[in-house]
Write a protein that holds these residues in place. Sequence first.
Motif, PDB file in Angstrom:
ATOM      1  N   ARG A  99       0.867  -1.177   0.000  1.00  0.00           N
ATOM      2  CA  ARG A  99       0.000   0.000   0.000  1.00  0.00           C
ATOM      3  C   ARG A  99       0.906   1.230   0.000  1.00  0.00           C
ATOM      4  O   ARG A  99       1.462   1.605   1.020  1.00  0.00           O
ATOM      5  CB  ARG A  99      -0.895   0.057   1.237  1.00  0.00           C
ATOM      6  CG  ARG A  99      -1.785  -1.124   1.444  1.00  0.00           C
ATOM      7  CD  ARG A  99      -3.025  -1.041   0.557  1.00  0.00           C
ATOM      8  NE  ARG A  99      -3.987  -2.055   0.949  1.00  0.00           N
ATOM      9  CZ  ARG A  99      -3.950  -3.311   0.505  1.00  0.00           C
ATOM     10  NH1 ARG A  99      -3.016  -3.688  -0.315  1.00  0.00           N
ATOM     11  NH2 ARG A  99      -4.845  -4.173   0.902  1.00  0.00           N
ATOM     12  N   ASN A 100       1.067   1.846  -1.143  1.00  0.00           N
ATOM     13  CA  ASN A 100       1.868   3.064  -1.235  1.00  0.00           C
ATOM     14  C   ASN A 100       1.047   4.292  -0.881  1.00  0.00           C
ATOM     15  O   ASN A 100       1.598   5.328  -0.528  1.00  0.00           O
ATOM     16  CB  ASN A 100       2.446   3.223  -2.642  1.00  0.00           C
ATOM     17  CG  ASN A 100       3.442   2.125  -2.941  1.00  0.00           C
ATOM     18  OD1 ASN A 100       4.178   1.692  -2.055  1.00  0.00           O
ATOM     19  ND2 ASN A 100       3.457   1.658  -4.171  1.00  0.00           N
ATOM     20  N   LYS A 101      -0.242   4.181  -1.017  1.00  0.00           N
ATOM     21  CA  LYS A 101      -1.138   5.300  -0.746  1.00  0.00           C
ATOM     22  C   LYS A 101      -2.362   4.720  -0.040  1.00  0.00           C
ATOM     23  O   LYS A 101      -2.919   3.712  -0.488  1.00  0.00           O
ATOM     24  CB  LYS A 101      -1.529   5.923  -2.082  1.00  0.00           C
ATOM     25  CG  LYS A 101      -2.479   7.059  -2.012  1.00  0.00           C
ATOM     26  CD  LYS A 101      -2.730   7.575  -3.429  1.00  0.00           C
ATOM     27  CE  LYS A 101      -4.000   8.368  -3.448  1.00  0.00           C
ATOM     28  NZ  LYS A 101      -4.392   8.694  -4.811  1.00  0.00           N
ATOM     29  N   PRO A 102      -2.797   5.301   1.067  1.00  0.00           N
ATOM     30  CA  PRO A 102      -3.923   4.708   1.798  1.00  0.00           C
ATOM     31  C   PRO A 102      -5.246   4.884   1.050  1.00  0.00           C
ATOM     32  O   PRO A 102      -5.421   5.808   0.259  1.00  0.00           O
ATOM     33  CB  PRO A 102      -3.941   5.476   3.115  1.00  0.00           C
ATOM     34  CG  PRO A 102      -3.286   6.775   2.812  1.00  0.00           C
ATOM     35  CD  PRO A 102      -2.282   6.494   1.738  1.00  0.00           C
ATOM     36  N   PHE A 103      -6.159   3.964   1.325  1.00  0.00           N
ATOM     37  CA  PHE A 103      -7.521   4.119   0.847  1.00  0.00           C
ATOM     38  C   PHE A 103      -8.163   5.264   1.622  1.00  0.00           C
ATOM     39  O   PHE A 103      -7.650   5.676   2.664  1.00  0.00           O
ATOM     40  CB  PHE A 103      -8.319   2.832   1.099  1.00  0.00           C
ATOM     41  CG  PHE A 103      -7.868   1.659   0.269  1.00  0.00           C
ATOM     42  CD1 PHE A 103      -7.991   1.669  -1.105  1.00  0.00           C
ATOM     43  CD2 PHE A 103      -7.335   0.542   0.884  1.00  0.00           C
ATOM     44  CE1 PHE A 103      -7.589   0.583  -1.863  1.00  0.00           C
ATOM     45  CE2 PHE A 103      -6.930  -0.550   0.133  1.00  0.00           C
ATOM     46  CZ  PHE A 103      -7.063  -0.528  -1.242  1.00  0.00           C
ATOM     47  N   PRO A 104      -9.308   5.791   1.180  1.00  0.00           N
ATOM     48  CA  PRO A 104      -9.971   6.847   1.947  1.00  0.00           C
ATOM     49  C   PRO A 104     -10.342   6.404   3.364  1.00  0.00           C
ATOM     50  O   PRO A 104     -10.463   7.230   4.262  1.00  0.00           O
ATOM     51  CB  PRO A 104     -11.217   7.160   1.135  1.00  0.00           C
ATOM     52  CG  PRO A 104     -10.881   6.755  -0.249  1.00  0.00           C
ATOM     53  CD  PRO A 104      -9.937   5.591  -0.120  1.00  0.00           C
ATOM     54  N   TRP A 105     -10.511   5.113   3.603  1.00  0.00           N
ATOM     55  CA  TRP A 105     -10.896   4.613   4.921  1.00  0.00           C
ATOM     56  C   TRP A 105      -9.710   4.086   5.726  1.00  0.00           C
ATOM     57  O   TRP A 105      -9.872   3.628   6.832  1.00  0.00           O
ATOM     58  CB  TRP A 105     -11.953   3.517   4.793  1.00  0.00           C
ATOM     59  CG  TRP A 105     -11.523   2.413   3.878  1.00  0.00           C
ATOM     60  CD1 TRP A 105     -10.761   1.335   4.184  1.00  0.00           C
ATOM     61  CD2 TRP A 105     -11.804   2.312   2.492  1.00  0.00           C
ATOM     62  NE1 TRP A 105     -10.543   0.572   3.076  1.00  0.00           N
ATOM     63  CE2 TRP A 105     -11.188   1.157   2.008  1.00  0.00           C
ATOM     64  CE3 TRP A 105     -12.526   3.094   1.585  1.00  0.00           C
ATOM     65  CZ2 TRP A 105     -11.263   0.758   0.685  1.00  0.00           C
ATOM     66  CZ3 TRP A 105     -12.610   2.695   0.273  1.00  0.00           C
ATOM     67  CH2 TRP A 105     -11.973   1.539  -0.162  1.00  0.00           C
ATOM     68  N   GLY A 106      -8.505   4.133   5.189  1.00  0.00           N
ATOM     69  CA  GLY A 106      -7.325   3.679   5.917  1.00  0.00           C
ATOM     70  C   GLY A 106      -6.437   2.803   5.054  1.00  0.00           C
ATOM     71  O   GLY A 106      -6.630   2.670   3.853  1.00  0.00           O
ATOM     72  N   MET A 107      -5.460   2.163   5.693  1.00  0.00           N
ATOM     73  CA  MET A 107      -4.486   1.360   4.950  1.00  0.00           C
ATOM     74  C   MET A 107      -5.008  -0.018   4.568  1.00  0.00           C
ATOM     75  O   MET A 107      -4.482  -0.648   3.664  1.00  0.00           O
ATOM     76  CB  MET A 107      -3.205   1.199   5.771  1.00  0.00           C
ATOM     77  CG  MET A 107      -2.358   2.443   5.848  1.00  0.00           C
ATOM     78  SD  MET A 107      -1.808   3.033   4.239  1.00  0.00           S
ATOM     79  CE  MET A 107      -0.543   1.857   3.868  1.00  0.00           C
ATOM     80  N   GLN A 108      -6.011  -0.521   5.261  1.00  0.00           N
ATOM     81  CA  GLN A 108      -6.478  -1.884   5.010  1.00  0.00           C
ATOM     82  C   GLN A 108      -7.579  -1.883   3.942  1.00  0.00           C
ATOM     83  O   GLN A 108      -8.189  -0.868   3.653  1.00  0.00           O
ATOM     84  CB  GLN A 108      -6.997  -2.515   6.304  1.00  0.00           C
ATOM     85  CG  GLN A 108      -6.018  -2.461   7.447  1.00  0.00           C
ATOM     86  CD  GLN A 108      -4.644  -3.004   7.095  1.00  0.00           C
ATOM     87  OE1 GLN A 108      -4.514  -3.915   6.306  1.00  0.00           O
ATOM     88  NE2 GLN A 108      -3.616  -2.428   7.688  1.00  0.00           N
ATOM     89  N   ALA A 120      -1.802  -4.837   5.979  1.00  0.00           N
ATOM     90  CA  ALA A 120      -0.992  -4.301   4.885  1.00  0.00           C
ATOM     91  C   ALA A 120      -0.341  -2.999   5.331  1.00  0.00           C
ATOM     92  O   ALA A 120      -0.823  -2.310   6.219  1.00  0.00           O
ATOM     93  CB  ALA A 120      -1.859  -4.054   3.675  1.00  0.00           C
ATOM     94  N   GLY A 121       0.730  -2.666   4.702  1.00  0.00           N
ATOM     95  CA  GLY A 121       1.420  -1.430   4.988  1.00  0.00           C
ATOM     96  C   GLY A 121       2.396  -1.108   3.886  1.00  0.00           C
ATOM     97  O   GLY A 121       2.633  -1.921   2.996  1.00  0.00           O
ATOM     98  N   PRO A 122       2.979   0.073   3.948  1.00  0.00           N
ATOM     99  CA  PRO A 122       3.949   0.432   2.885  1.00  0.00           C
ATOM    100  C   PRO A 122       5.211  -0.414   3.014  1.00  0.00           C
ATOM    101  O   PRO A 122       5.678  -0.688   4.109  1.00  0.00           O
ATOM    102  CB  PRO A 122       4.221   1.914   3.145  1.00  0.00           C
ATOM    103  CG  PRO A 122       3.796   2.169   4.535  1.00  0.00           C
ATOM    104  CD  PRO A 122       2.764   1.137   4.886  1.00  0.00           C
TER     105      PRO A 122
END
Length: 124
Positions: A99-108, A120-122
């Motif tokens: 995940r290089n860029k978070p979703f609007p609701w967070g990283m997951q 998930a994380g960068p």
Amino acid sequence: MLARRSATTLARAGRYYSTASAEAGNEFLAQRAAVKEHAKGTTKLWRNVSFFVCIPVTILGSAWTWKLEKEHHDHIEHLKHENGGELPVRPDYEYLNIRNKPFPWGMQALFFNPEVNVPAGPKE
């Protein structure tokens, strides 16, 4: 003489048009009745398809999915039981869950389940 010819012509035309309109009216009524009969048959067909195909398929599909998910849940519980109440550690491959860029609701992901999914994380 001209008036008489005009009157005769109009009378003949009136008979022709009244006959033609009566025939057209009968044809229209016949087509309308045929459309109504077709609609009755089609309605009956799709009602039967809904009741005798769609509903049973939905019930069978739901039962199959419930059985499959139950087996999956039992397998997860078995793995937890074997490993002292925790799931075994999964390998952290560099190409998974980036995940290089978070979703609007967070990283997951939107349907993230912390009991089953790896967070998930960068990746650096």
